[in-house]
Design a protein around this motif. Structure first.
Motif, PDB file in Angstrom:
ATOM      1  N   THR A  16       0.823  -1.206   0.000  1.00 32.59           N
ATOM      2  CA  THR A  16       0.000   0.000   0.000  1.00 32.59           C
ATOM      3  C   THR A  16       0.861   1.262   0.000  1.00 32.59           C
ATOM      4  OG1 THR A  16      -1.721  -1.197   1.193  1.00 32.59           O
ATOM      5  CG2 THR A  16      -1.867   1.211   1.198  1.00 32.59           C
ATOM      6  N   ASP A  23       0.622   5.629  -1.965  1.00 29.50           N
ATOM      7  CA  ASP A  23      -0.210   6.542  -2.750  1.00 29.50           C
ATOM      8  C   ASP A  23       0.689   7.346  -3.681  1.00 29.50           C
ATOM      9  OD1 ASP A  23       0.865   8.606  -1.183  1.00 29.50           O
ATOM     10  OD2 ASP A  23      -0.927   8.818   0.031  1.00 29.50           O
ATOM     11  N   ASP A  55      -8.140   2.430  -1.958  1.00 25.73           N
ATOM     12  CA  ASP A  55      -8.910   3.033  -0.875  1.00 25.73           C
ATOM     13  C   ASP A  55      -9.849   2.005  -0.227  1.00 25.73           C
ATOM     14  OD1 ASP A  55      -9.333   5.260   0.737  1.00 25.73           O
ATOM     15  OD2 ASP A  55     -10.970   6.026  -0.506  1.00 25.73           O
ATOM     16  N   ASN A  71      -3.643  10.480  -4.483  1.00 23.95           N
ATOM     17  CA  ASN A  71      -3.712  10.577  -3.021  1.00 23.95           C
ATOM     18  C   ASN A  71      -4.609   9.542  -2.346  1.00 23.95           C
ATOM     19  OD1 ASN A  71      -1.936  12.883  -3.023  1.00 23.95           O
ATOM     20  ND2 ASN A  71      -3.687  14.036  -3.814  1.00 23.95           N
ATOM     21  N   LYS A  72      -5.021   8.501  -3.083  1.00 27.03           N
ATOM     22  CA  LYS A  72      -5.774   7.407  -2.466  1.00 27.03           C
ATOM     23  C   LYS A  72      -4.833   6.215  -2.322  1.00 27.03           C
ATOM     24  CE  LYS A  72     -10.506   8.517  -3.451  1.00 27.03           C
ATOM     25  NZ  LYS A  72     -11.815   7.946  -3.739  1.00 27.03           N
ATOM     26  N   PRO A  73      -4.802   5.601  -1.154  1.00 28.55           N
ATOM     27  CA  PRO A  73      -3.912   4.454  -0.970  1.00 28.55           C
ATOM     28  C   PRO A  73      -4.310   3.302  -1.889  1.00 28.55           C
ATOM     29  CG  PRO A  73      -5.401   4.691   0.907  1.00 28.55           C
ATOM     30  CD  PRO A  73      -5.615   5.885   0.022  1.00 28.55           C
ATOM     31  N   HIS A  74      -3.288   2.636  -2.444  1.00 30.72           N
ATOM     32  CA  HIS A  74      -3.550   1.508  -3.329  1.00 30.72           C
ATOM     33  C   HIS A  74      -2.401   0.504  -3.258  1.00 30.72           C
ATOM     34  CE1 HIS A  74      -1.516   4.616  -5.805  1.00 30.72           C
ATOM     35  NE2 HIS A  74      -0.851   3.589  -6.304  1.00 30.72           N
TER      36      HIS A  74
END
Length: 115
Positions: free
Chosen positions: A54, A56, A75, A92-95
């Motif tokens: 994880t 971003d 996300d 800016n979304k966790p992946h």
């Protein structure tokens, strides 16, 4: 002499993108095709069970699976992508990315313009 913007792939030749990286068991192979402050284009080949944890990015990231099946968690939402399918992972979304089986993908990240 003109400047080269795309690297590590043939110019003025017909080629198959999927053949530009090879899957190796137990590894993630990457090949950068372009990298600057506006865009990043990278080919990846994941061995089955390999993953990128994880994280971003400042930019929107679009993945397109070239071969095989990959699992993407964005996300907290899980997406299983197969050959020919694409997904945008918003900035800016966790992946994270996981190789459900051997698979290859191309990642294109578009970064915000600096003003």
């Amino acid at each position: 002499m003109s400047q080269i913007y795309l690297k590590n792939i043939p110019h003025e030749s017909i080629f198959e993108l999927v053949g530009q990286v090879q899957t190796i068991p137990g590894q993630i192979v990457s090949k950068t095709l372009a990298q600057n402050s506006a865009v990043s284009i990278t080919l990846f080949a994941f061995g089955k069970g390999e993953e990128i944890g994880t994280h971003d990015s400042d930019g929107d990231a679009m993945v397109s699976v070239l071969e095989g099946t990959g699992k993407f968690i964005v996300d907290g939402h899980e997406y299983i992508l197969k050959t020919g399918q694409s997904l945008v992972m918003p900035a800016n979304k966790p992946h994270s990315v996981y190789g459900e089986e051997d698979f290859k993908m191309i990642l294109t990240v578009i970064f915000p313009s600096s003003k």
